[in-house]
Design a protein around this motif. Structure first.
Motif, PDB file in Angstrom:
ATOM      1  N   LEU A  43      58.039  -8.080   1.307  1.00 54.98           N
ATOM      2  CA  LEU A  43      58.412  -6.675   1.517  1.00 54.98           C
ATOM      3  C   LEU A  43      57.417  -5.744   0.836  1.00 54.98           C
ATOM      4  O   LEU A  43      57.085  -4.678   1.377  1.00 54.98           O
ATOM      5  N   ASP A  44      56.930  -6.130  -0.340  1.00 57.43           N
ATOM      6  CA  ASP A  44      55.917  -5.321  -1.021  1.00 57.43           C
ATOM      7  C   ASP A  44      54.629  -5.254  -0.195  1.00 57.43           C
ATOM      8  O   ASP A  44      53.983  -4.201  -0.118  1.00 57.43           O
ATOM      9  N   SER A  81      54.872   1.565   5.810  1.00 55.51           N
ATOM     10  CA  SER A  81      55.908   2.601   5.766  1.00 55.51           C
ATOM     11  C   SER A  81      55.330   3.955   5.409  1.00 55.51           C
ATOM     12  O   SER A  81      55.957   4.992   5.655  1.00 55.51           O
ATOM     13  N   GLU A  82      54.141   3.950   4.843  1.00 58.24           N
ATOM     14  CA  GLU A  82      53.516   5.192   4.412  1.00 58.24           C
ATOM     15  C   GLU A  82      52.452   5.669   5.396  1.00 58.24           C
ATOM     16  O   GLU A  82      51.855   6.734   5.191  1.00 58.24           O
ATOM     17  N   GLN A  92      54.805  -2.701   2.556  1.00 61.18           N
ATOM     18  CA  GLN A  92      55.052  -1.320   2.160  1.00 61.18           C
ATOM     19  C   GLN A  92      54.010  -0.315   2.651  1.00 61.18           C
ATOM     20  O   GLN A  92      54.371   0.795   3.064  1.00 61.18           O
ATOM     21  N   ARG A 140      68.024  -2.442   8.072  1.00 63.18           N
ATOM     22  CA  ARG A 140      66.712  -2.248   8.699  1.00 63.18           C
ATOM     23  C   ARG A 140      66.818  -2.280  10.217  1.00 63.18           C
ATOM     24  O   ARG A 140      66.220  -1.454  10.916  1.00 63.18           O
ATOM     25  N   THR A 190      56.271   3.569  10.713  1.00 63.26           N
ATOM     26  CA  THR A 190      57.533   3.334  10.020  1.00 63.26           C
ATOM     27  C   THR A 190      58.400   2.326  10.753  1.00 63.26           C
ATOM     28  O   THR A 190      58.995   1.421  10.135  1.00 63.26           O
ATOM     29  N   ALA A 229      60.340  -5.843   8.311  1.00 62.85           N
ATOM     30  CA  ALA A 229      61.162  -6.015   7.119  1.00 62.85           C
ATOM     31  C   ALA A 229      62.512  -6.617   7.499  1.00 62.85           C
ATOM     32  O   ALA A 229      63.019  -7.516   6.807  1.00 62.85           O
ATOM     33  N   HIS A 287      57.127  -1.157  10.340  1.00 61.51           N
ATOM     34  CA  HIS A 287      57.496  -1.630   9.004  1.00 61.51           C
ATOM     35  C   HIS A 287      58.958  -2.072   8.970  1.00 61.51           C
ATOM     36  O   HIS A 287      59.289  -3.163   8.492  1.00 61.51           O
ATOM     37  N   ASP A 288      59.867  -1.227   9.485  1.00 62.22           N
ATOM     38  CA  ASP A 288      61.296  -1.539   9.419  1.00 62.22           C
ATOM     39  C   ASP A 288      61.641  -2.779  10.238  1.00 62.22           C
ATOM     40  O   ASP A 288      62.473  -3.595   9.819  1.00 62.22           O
TER      41      ASP A 288
END
Length: 577
Positions: A165-166, A172-173, A169, A201, A178, A185, A181-182
């Motif tokens: 998950l890290d 997500s930015e 990250q 999620r 986004t 995840a 990412h979701d």
């Protein structure tokens, strides 16, 4: 709807724009010639043949020739890169892997080489090597998006969920990423058994207008966690929003059957394949077909049964007119419970493009009989007949489709329009006119319909004022459409405003310079305003491009004798459209 959803669903920005801006293939000219004047005659020939084959979009032949050139000069970095990409694009994994290893230390833009090598390490359960290879991914360009996904799934392969998950990250930015990412995840949390976090999620990525793949993944999770009512609602919403799609039908039929479905994404290898497919799909929907193909090939290397990737590759092959290859690719999906129908429909399209019309007709007829409640196969059959100028058969097919529909809705106006065109070709104007009016009742501001009916009335000397108003409205809706502007010019001509007709018809010829009917119309208008030499020039152009004997005969008669000196404006003197 998020940007990631949009590019997966129907091609939107900004995600695909970002990818396109950073997706250099490195397929440019090499930095140096292959070999020297003394020893490179055959190598140069192979290189030139490879360049020509690639220019002709024949990657198979290009890969062969470039390999031969590379053998003569194995240190040429540009040849090495080009050959690697061609081999990968053709799905020739062993030679592509060998070339990727050589590129790793030389190429300044090695994202695809790193992606393939890391995928190979994961397939062979060499996680240390996979992570070390992925760590070499450039931090700019597409590497910004590939690296987080690959690193996350490699961590997931070790069972290190938090680390995975890290790694995700940064996505997500990044603007537009986004949802990507979701989704990943959610998949990683799902595999790790952290259902509550995964559910949160998944809920984010299906909030609004989710694409089919996301609906399948989220619905599969809901079913496996006992939330069958929610899964059924999710599938039902997708079907309501996409009434002509049957891709969700298998899931709808099986939900609540008492037999829990298996995981769609069951391990890190499948997860990484999904990630690369997602990137390829985004690029494909923005027209970056070559790069999308390369990502698709790596995804298939990781997971050969990933049907959506096979479908995408088949679509890319078909769009490049590699229809025999596309048929073979689609053929692997014939029995797929979700993708089998669209794959067979696409096979029929490719057969038709190869002029194997009898096979295409047989397949579409089979499909139409197999699903008598559906209309897509029988409509496609009608289109095939109409293009082949078998208008009677086309009308029958379209009529069958309309019978299956019952009461047409707004989205069915193209079907009525298609049947009207076929009926018009059969000189059954009353039926064609009725279908055009019915289509306009469903879609009153559709420029194509306004133009067709308006032009048809104009050409027959009927309802000229109303027809002119319809065509004027069509021009407002599509001001750069040469055919519609021609219709307006012809309306003015038939109403006796020859000077006004010239202005509009000259504009139409500017937009569609090769169309014989528009050139013919302009010739008539020139003749009426006394510009006889220009009229004959336009008629000559029209005769050169005309494709029907009747039209040619009518144009030749005007070249021989000109137009009658006096004629009522509405009497009708030009060839039918």
């Amino acid at each position: 709807m998020t940007s990631f959803h949009r590019v997966l669903h129907r091609a939107r920005r900004p995600l695909a724009a970002i990818l396109l801006a950073t997706a250099g293939l490195g397929l440019g000219m090499p930095t140096q010639a292959a070999g020297t004047p003394d020893d490179a005659v055959s190598a140069t020939g192979s290189y030139l043949a490879g360049r020509f084959a690639q220019h002709q979009d024949d990657w198979k032949a290009a890969a062969v020739y470039m390999s031969q050139a590379l053998q003569a000069d194995p240190q040429d970095l540009s040849l090495l890169r080009r050959t690697f990409l061609l081999k990968l694009g053709e799905g020739q994994y062993d030679p592509a892997l060998a070339l990727a290893g050589k590129l790793l230390d030389q190429d300044s833009d090695p994202q695809l080489a790193i992606s393939l090598l890391a995928a190979d390490h994961l397939v062979k359960n060499r996680l240390d090597q996979a992570e070390a290879t992925t760590a070499r991914m450039p931090k700019d360009g597409m590497g910004r998006f590939i690296a987080p996904l690959m690193q996350a799934w490699l961590a997931a392969a070790r069972g290190q969920t938090d680390r995975a998950l890290d790694a995700l990250q940064p996505l997500s930015e990044a603007s537009g990423f986004t949802a990507l990412h979701d989704l990943h995840a959610a998949l990683i949390l799902d595999i790790a058994g952290r259902a509550d976090q995964a559910a949160a999620r998944y809920a984010k990525v299906v909030e609004k207008d989710a694409p089919l793949r996301v609906v399948h993944l989220a619905g599969n999770f809901l079913e496996r966690t006992g939330k069958t009512a929610e899964a059924r609602a999710l599938y039902g919403t997708f079907q309501s929003d996409n009434p002509d799609s049957l891709l969700i039908e298998p899931a709808l039929k099986s939900v609540g059957s008492g037999k829990p479905p298996g995981r769609i994404i069951g391990d890190a290898r499948q997860g990484m394949a999904e990630a690369l497919f997602d990137l390829g799909s985004a690029l494909h929907h923005e027209g970056a077909e070559e790069t999308a193909l390369l990502f698709g090939r790596i995804a298939l290397y990781l997971r050969p049964d990933l049907g959506l990737t096979q479908l995408m590759i088949g679509d890319i092959q078909a769009s490049r007119d590699h229809h025999a290859d596309a048929i073979a690719t689609y053929g692997a999906l014939r029995e797929d419970p979700v993708l089998g129908w669209p794959a067979r429909m696409r096979i029929a399209d490719s057969l038709a493009r190869l002029d194997r019309n009898d096979e295409a007709i047989a397949l579409l007829t089979e499909l139409s009989a197999q699903r008598p409640e559906r209309t897509d196969a029988v409509i496609r059959l009608g289109d095939l007949y109409r293009v082949a100028r078998k208008h009677e058969e086309a009308v029958k097919a379209y009529s069958t489709a309309l019978q299956r529909i019952g009461t047409p809705q707004e989205r069915h106006w193209p079907l009525l329009y298609a049947r009207a065109m076929a009926e018009d070709k059969l000189n059954r104007w009353a039926e064609a006119e009725a279908d055009l009016k019915a289509a306009l009742a469903l879609k009153p501001d559709e420029a194509i319909l306004l133009n067709y009916l308006g032009y048809s009335w104009i050409d027959r000397g009927l309802n000229l004022d109303k027809a002119k108003a319809m065509v004027e409205r069509a021009v407002e809706l599509r001001p750069r459409d040469g055919y519609i502007i021609d219709s307006l010019g012809w309306a003015l001509y038939r109403l006796g405003d020859y000077e006004g007709a010239v202005v509009k018809l000259e504009r139409a010829v500017e937009l569609k310079p090769g169309d014989p009917t528009i050139n013919d119309h302009l010739g008539d208008a020139y003749w009426r305003v006394g510009r006889r030499n220009e009229a004959r020039f336009q008629w000559t152009r029209a005769l050169r491009n005309a494709d029907e004997d009747t039209q040619k005969d009518q144009i030749q008669a005007k070249l021989d004798k000109g137009l009658p000196e006096t004629k009522a404006a509405a009497a009708g003197e030009a060839p039918a459209k």
